[in-house]
Design an enzyme around this catalytic site. Structure first.
Site, PDB file in Angstrom:
ATOM      1  N   CYS A  88       0.817  -1.245   0.055  1.00 32.80           N
ATOM      2  CA  CYS A  88      -0.079   0.106  -0.063  1.00 32.80           C
ATOM      3  C   CYS A  88       0.994   1.102   0.065  1.00 32.80           C
ATOM      4  CB  CYS A  88      -0.769   0.090   1.252  1.00 32.80           C
ATOM      5  SG  CYS A  88      -2.431  -0.952   0.852  1.00 32.80           S
ATOM      6  N   ASN A 140      11.362  -9.104  -4.865  1.00 32.72           N
ATOM      7  CA  ASN A 140      10.501  -9.695  -3.754  1.00 32.72           C
ATOM      8  C   ASN A 140      11.373  -9.845  -2.737  1.00 32.72           C
ATOM      9  OD1 ASN A 140       9.564 -12.359  -2.565  1.00 32.72           O
ATOM     10  ND2 ASN A 140       8.477 -12.533  -4.250  1.00 32.72           N
ATOM     11  N   HIS A 161      -5.444  -1.073  -2.434  1.00 36.91           N
ATOM     12  CA  HIS A 161      -5.609  -2.290  -1.695  1.00 36.91           C
ATOM     13  C   HIS A 161      -6.639  -3.264  -2.096  1.00 36.91           C
ATOM     14  CE1 HIS A 161      -4.141  -5.014   1.689  1.00 36.91           C
ATOM     15  NE2 HIS A 161      -5.388  -5.489   1.863  1.00 36.91           N
ATOM     16  N   GLY A 213      -2.205 -19.524  -4.432  1.00 37.68           N
ATOM     17  CA  GLY A 213      -0.603 -19.386  -4.275  1.00 37.68           C
ATOM     18  C   GLY A 213      -0.548 -17.723  -3.793  1.00 37.68           C
ATOM     19  N   HIS A 234      -1.281  -8.144  -7.449  1.00 35.77           N
ATOM     20  CA  HIS A 234      -0.010  -7.920  -7.901  1.00 35.77           C
ATOM     21  C   HIS A 234       0.298  -9.301  -8.692  1.00 35.77           C
ATOM     22  CE1 HIS A 234       0.323 -10.923  -4.293  1.00 35.77           C
ATOM     23  NE2 HIS A 234       1.328 -11.348  -4.856  1.00 35.77           N
ATOM     24  N   CYS A 247       2.002 -21.598 -38.571  1.00 36.38           N
ATOM     25  CA  CYS A 247       2.394 -21.651 -37.037  1.00 36.38           C
ATOM     26  C   CYS A 247       1.195 -22.145 -36.797  1.00 36.38           C
ATOM     27  CB  CYS A 247       2.352 -20.227 -36.699  1.00 36.38           C
ATOM     28  SG  CYS A 247       1.842 -19.861 -34.988  1.00 36.38           S
ATOM     29  N   HIS A 293       0.571 -13.171 -36.127  1.00 36.07           N
ATOM     30  CA  HIS A 293       1.674 -13.907 -35.549  1.00 36.07           C
ATOM     31  C   HIS A 293       2.785 -12.947 -34.810  1.00 36.07           C
ATOM     32  CE1 HIS A 293       4.254 -17.219 -35.211  1.00 36.07           C
ATOM     33  NE2 HIS A 293       5.234 -16.264 -35.431  1.00 36.07           N
ATOM     34  N   GLU A 307      -1.770 -36.183 -11.030  1.00 38.82           N
ATOM     35  CA  GLU A 307      -1.931 -35.304 -12.349  1.00 38.82           C
ATOM     36  C   GLU A 307      -0.507 -34.753 -12.494  1.00 38.82           C
ATOM     37  OE1 GLU A 307      -5.548 -33.732 -10.757  1.00 38.82           O
ATOM     38  OE2 GLU A 307      -6.597 -34.230 -12.847  1.00 38.82           O
TER      39      GLU A 307
END
Lengths: 334, 334
Positions: B42, B75, B112, B158, B165, B195, B239, B308
């Site tokens: 913030c 980070n 925020h 996550g 962000h 393509c 493309h 998976e």
């Protein structure tokens, strides 16, 4: 009929299981059925499941009655269906086929509360015998290419019922991850004329920093490039491409090692959710020198962000050497 | 120093981020920091983050003070570190290198509570300008091979903080999923001299059953072989192998289409957790005819079982055609 579709760029097959088709409103908070009563996998409730495919039970007992200590049944909500033909077809540049295959449940014990790791030695061995029996039987179906055997333990890991069980999905194609392993192992073999898995086992035994446990026939290691904390691979020490060719004495030792490894995980990580999956050769592939069957165990401790699926790029906060050390040390507390 | 390791069989690189090293006791119930106050993203809390790498703010304003409408910062808990050399080395048959790279956060708005989809047109466009600016800057670093840009929305997907962000991880290798796409697209091009992504766009426009939305420059489709319910790919119609070569008018239309698509997802699925990830050409690859950059959006609605990951075999309970229909219909409610 479910439908199997191929990603045209990377060649991955996926199943659109329309019978389980979910509408937007169905994606609410997951109901946790782990404690659902009455449990369809418990003895006495045999009529709550489709008729059994096979069971280990005392001689002379009738099918679909209690008395069994292991029971294999069709999944009540199968992602693939056993009746029909493949009907491979194109849709422009896309490829599809009918969702033909088998989806079975291996109920590992009549005891609702016991985990796989808590089963007696002979009973955990019978789970692996059941895997083998099912592979050998499904191998006869010319439409099938692969038998995927896996276990989800805990709702976070995808298990919808608490009662200990594994699952089997037989498919008319080889899953891409297995195919990539086979291609990679073949490439190594072409160059070195040795199995890469055999080489890994030798190196791991020499370095001795990622060997979690071993016995005469099997070894459990934390993979050098583990994607997840406390990931473990269990491999036969003697080269073997096909799980179903396992010897009786080896089944005993596989059961013992899996029990020991799962118990270590249970104790170090306080009963973690986990998945394991059997990586085996495709059904129609003859025995070979370059591929080596194994079991991958993946505790589900971290939230895997979707970008990991989108990139194949994993961040693991726990080194496999540290994980190995923790899992080894717990032995001393026994 | 974190360490990058390569799986010797399938060639997948993973990061062992030892600095974040977790001990077994750290894997308890996830703390949900989504509402953490004071929020480091913030305005007014600029000193709670490492010094900014760049920001969009009125001319003349000082760095690391409020007034910005977009801010890029390192980070605070980076998975890779920017200082050092790669030190590629072998450990027997394994390959490793130092965990060198960049890990940045793109704070998309000073507000925020606003989601990316709620930003004004010019502000959502600026998010894509920031992606481009960072790629162009990081391209100058000869040690880096790839810039992975992704967004985690919601703790299930996550995200550790609520404040909207995206993240950027620049790596000294190409992630395997992108490499597989490039190899697959190259193979198709070798055969067809077209393509594959361009061919897919043409077919989707013709069939018109999986086109979620489009405008002059971009198209959003539900992939034929969607792994997840409501998965969406956003591609430039013309493309282009490199996202960073995007034209100004195209950025405008990318912002508009992403906003529309994310809003549809928000409304149909009631504010779902999701990830998106930019699939772009590697930094050192010259413009090419066979690869086509795109964005993959993956709502996180189902529990993905570990098998998976272990098989690359996905079961999707919602057909992409049904998902498309739901996402299109919501428009009428506007």
């Amino acid at each position: 009929m479910p439908e199997i579709r191929r990603d045209p760029i990377i060649g991955r097959w996926i199943i659109i299981s329309t019978e389980r088709g979910k509408r937007p409103s169905d994606f609410g908070h997951d109901k946790d059925n782990q404690g659902s009563i009455p449990c369809p996998f418990c003895p006495g409730n045999e009529e709550k499941t489709p008729p059994e495919i096979m069971a280990y039970r005392p001689r002379g007992q009738k099918s679909n009655e209690s008395g069994w200590w292991l029971r294999v049944i069709p999944n009540k909500f199968p992602v693939l269906q056993i009746e029909g033909q493949l009907n491979r077809s194109a849709e422009g540049l896309y490829d599809r086929m009918d969702g033909l295959g088998a989806h079975e449940v291996i109920v590992e014990t009549p005891d609702h509360t016991k985990s796989l790791a808590q089963l007696d030695d002979d009973k955990i061995q019978d789970v692996f015998w059941a895997y083998r029996d099912r592979i050998v039987d499904l191998q006869k179906d010319p439409r099938l290419q692969y038998v995927l055997i896996f276990k989800n333990r805990g709702s976070v890991a995808g298990a919808s019922l608490l009662h200990s069980h594994s699952q089997l999905i037989a498919t008319p194609m080889v899953p891409i991850r297995v195919r990539q392993e086979i291609v990679g192992a073949q490439r190594y073999f072409d160059y070195k004329e040795r199995c890469i898995y055999c080489d890994i086992i030798r190196q791991e035994q020499q370095q001795n920093v990622r060997v979690v446990d071993e016995n005469q026939d099997f070894i459990a290691i934390s993979p050098f490039a583990s994607r997840f904390p406390f990931e473990i691979s269990v491999l036969p020490k003697k080269h073997d491409s096909h799980f179903e060719d396992i010897q009786k004495s080896e089944v005993n030792n596989l059961g013992r090692l899996m029990k020991s490894v799962l118990n270590r995980l249970e104790r170090v990580l306080d009963g973690p959710p986990y998945n394991f999956i059997l990586h085996n050769s495709p059904l129609k592939q003859p025995p070979c020198e370059f591929y080596h069957w194994h079991i991958e165990i993946m505790p589900k401790l971290t939230k895997t962000a979707g970008f990991e699926w989108g990139s194949g790029f994993y961040i693991n906060p726990t080194s496999p050497e540290y994980a190995t050390k923790s899992l080894r040390e717990i032995e001393n507390l026994l």
